[in-house]
Design an enzyme around this catalytic site. Structure first.
Site, PDB file in Angstrom:
ATOM      1  N   ARG A  98       0.823  -1.290   0.058  1.00  0.00           N
ATOM      2  CA  ARG A  98      -0.151  -0.001   0.076  1.00  0.00           C
ATOM      3  C   ARG A  98       1.110   1.444  -0.126  1.00  0.00           C
ATOM      4  O   ARG A  98       0.690   2.380   0.667  1.00  0.00           O
ATOM      5  CB  ARG A  98      -1.045  -0.045   1.131  1.00  0.00           C
ATOM      6  CG  ARG A  98      -1.868  -1.164   1.286  1.00  0.00           C
ATOM      7  CD  ARG A  98      -2.712  -1.163  -0.015  1.00  0.00           C
ATOM      8  NE  ARG A  98      -3.425  -2.712  -0.103  1.00  0.00           N
ATOM      9  CZ  ARG A  98      -2.811  -3.649  -0.444  1.00  0.00           C
ATOM     10  NH1 ARG A  98      -1.640  -3.614  -1.137  1.00  0.00           N
ATOM     11  NH2 ARG A  98      -3.193  -4.776  -0.389  1.00  0.00           N
ATOM     12  N   CYS A 116     -10.412  -1.739   3.508  1.00  0.00           N
ATOM     13  CA  CYS A 116      -9.646  -2.376   4.847  1.00  0.00           C
ATOM     14  C   CYS A 116      -9.463  -0.679   5.515  1.00  0.00           C
ATOM     15  O   CYS A 116      -8.539   0.039   4.951  1.00  0.00           O
ATOM     16  CB  CYS A 116      -8.634  -3.115   4.734  1.00  0.00           C
ATOM     17  SG  CYS A 116      -9.092  -4.600   4.243  1.00  0.00           S
ATOM     18  N   GLU A 135      -4.878   2.313   6.934  1.00  0.00           N
ATOM     19  CA  GLU A 135      -4.485   2.163   5.562  1.00  0.00           C
ATOM     20  C   GLU A 135      -5.253   3.227   4.682  1.00  0.00           C
ATOM     21  O   GLU A 135      -4.675   3.786   3.605  1.00  0.00           O
ATOM     22  CB  GLU A 135      -4.931   0.824   5.162  1.00  0.00           C
ATOM     23  CG  GLU A 135      -4.736   0.615   3.817  1.00  0.00           C
ATOM     24  CD  GLU A 135      -5.135  -0.873   2.969  1.00  0.00           C
ATOM     25  OE1 GLU A 135      -4.845  -1.791   3.863  1.00  0.00           O
ATOM     26  OE2 GLU A 135      -5.769  -1.200   1.890  1.00  0.00           O
TER      27      GLU A 135
END
Ligand code: FAD
Length: 295
Positions: free
Chosen positions: A169, A220, A290
């Protein structure tokens, strides 16, 4: 047309979570000529200037937020274009404002394989590169060959994948200024329409059975800490289904924050703080978000 300006846009309209207050401004780049005007916008709005795609990985606080956004939203949409040479790889050029589901539909129609694991991710190509979006063992970095970026000092330029830094990420083009992804090229393997379609459908079916993909979420919320699943940690700490006001950690998957319809930024942030503290206390693991938190 070129650069379309909106004053005090509502974050609820710009993000998939549908919460939050207002930003200072939003500049929509409608064509390449709009990038000239973007330089001027950048001079005025440099502080807190952020690119935004589909807003599917953003959590906005309430009130007046000191951010201005830049969104690629071409007035004349450009369909993905592919070129092939005599190698097995097929190259596809895609505009930053193409949504991943649209790109996957194109890949299915043309029997091109390599990105099926990203089925169900609702973001734009630009945002997905910036996040190195990924799931089911693959990510954007696995397929990208180069990206065309825009910065205020350099304008538009191509950068090869080996000059970029991708991680979990994480993406960096090594520029230390505002950087917009304008378009990108990806490589795919030749397969068949049926095969690619089946792979995409399988991934989407798995996600649909375990994630609240049809609710208002931002995917998420926390990254998986090394050696752990954030969802399991949250579940074990008692946060599955935990609700404050209109916001909740999903009953289906504890790492998905859901807006039940009337959620606020304050409720979302309170849940995140509580969960982070509880997981640290119970398991000694620090959760890192995230989702991009705008407050
Ligand atoms: C139901 C659901 C499922 C999801 N599943 C997944 C998943 O499986 N895997 C996963 O990784 N993510 C998932 N996500 C999160 C999200 O969809 C991805 O992170 C997506 O790639 C973000 O794209 P976006 O266009 O919405 O980016 P945004 O949320 O708009 O922005 C995210 C980041 O990208 C930057 N950015 C956006 N556009 C540009 C641009 N043109 N140039 C430069 N920077 C830009 C922003 O500044 C920000 O830092 C999911 C989200 C939802 C709602």
């Amino acid at each position: 047309m070129m650069l379309e300006l909106l004053h005090e846009p509502k974050m609820a309209d710009l993000t998939s979570l549908g919460i939050g207050g207002t930003a200072r401004a939003l500049a929509k780049v409608r064509d390449e000529a709009g990038l000239e005007e973007l330089s001027i916008f950048h001079e005025k709005e440099a502080v807190g200037l952020i690119a935004i795609g589909e807003g599917s990985n953003m959590l906005a606080a309430d009130g007046k937020l000191n951010y201005a956004f830049v969104n690629v939203d071409l007035a004349n949409k450009v369909a993905p274009e592919f070129s092939e040479d005599d190698t097995r790889d097929i190259t596809v050029r895609v505009s930053a404002d193409t949504r991943l589901p649209g790109l996957l539909a194109f890949l299915i129609r043309n029997g091109l394989s390599g990105m099926e694991g990203l089925a169900g991710i609702p973001g734009s190509v630009g945002g997905s590169i910036a996040m190195n979006a990924g799931s089911y063992g693959t990510d954007i970095a696995a397929s990208i060959t180069k990206a065309r970026l825009w910065t205020p000092s350099k304008g538009l330029f191509w950068m090869n994948v080996d000059e970029m830094d991708f991680g979990y990420r994480h993406f960096s083009a090594g520029t230390d200024e505002f950087t917009l992804v304008w378009e990108a090229e990806f490589k795919f393997n030749r397969s068949t329409e049926d095969e690619v379609k089946k792979n995409v459908q399988d991934v989407f079916a798995k996600k649909k059975s375990s994630q609240p993909v049809l609710e208002k979420t931002a995917g998420c919320v926390f990254k998986n800490p090394e050696g752990h699943s954030a969802g399991k940690l949250l579940d074990d700490a008692g946060f599955k289904g935990k609700t404050i006001g209109g916001m909740a950690f999903s009953e289906m998957h504890a790492n998905f924050l859901v807006n039940k319809g009337s959620g606020t930024g304050a409720e979302a942030l309170e849940l995140l703080d509580m969960a982070t503290e509880a997981v640290l206390k119970k398991f000694g693991v620090t959760l890192e978000s995230e989702v991009i938190i705008l407050q």
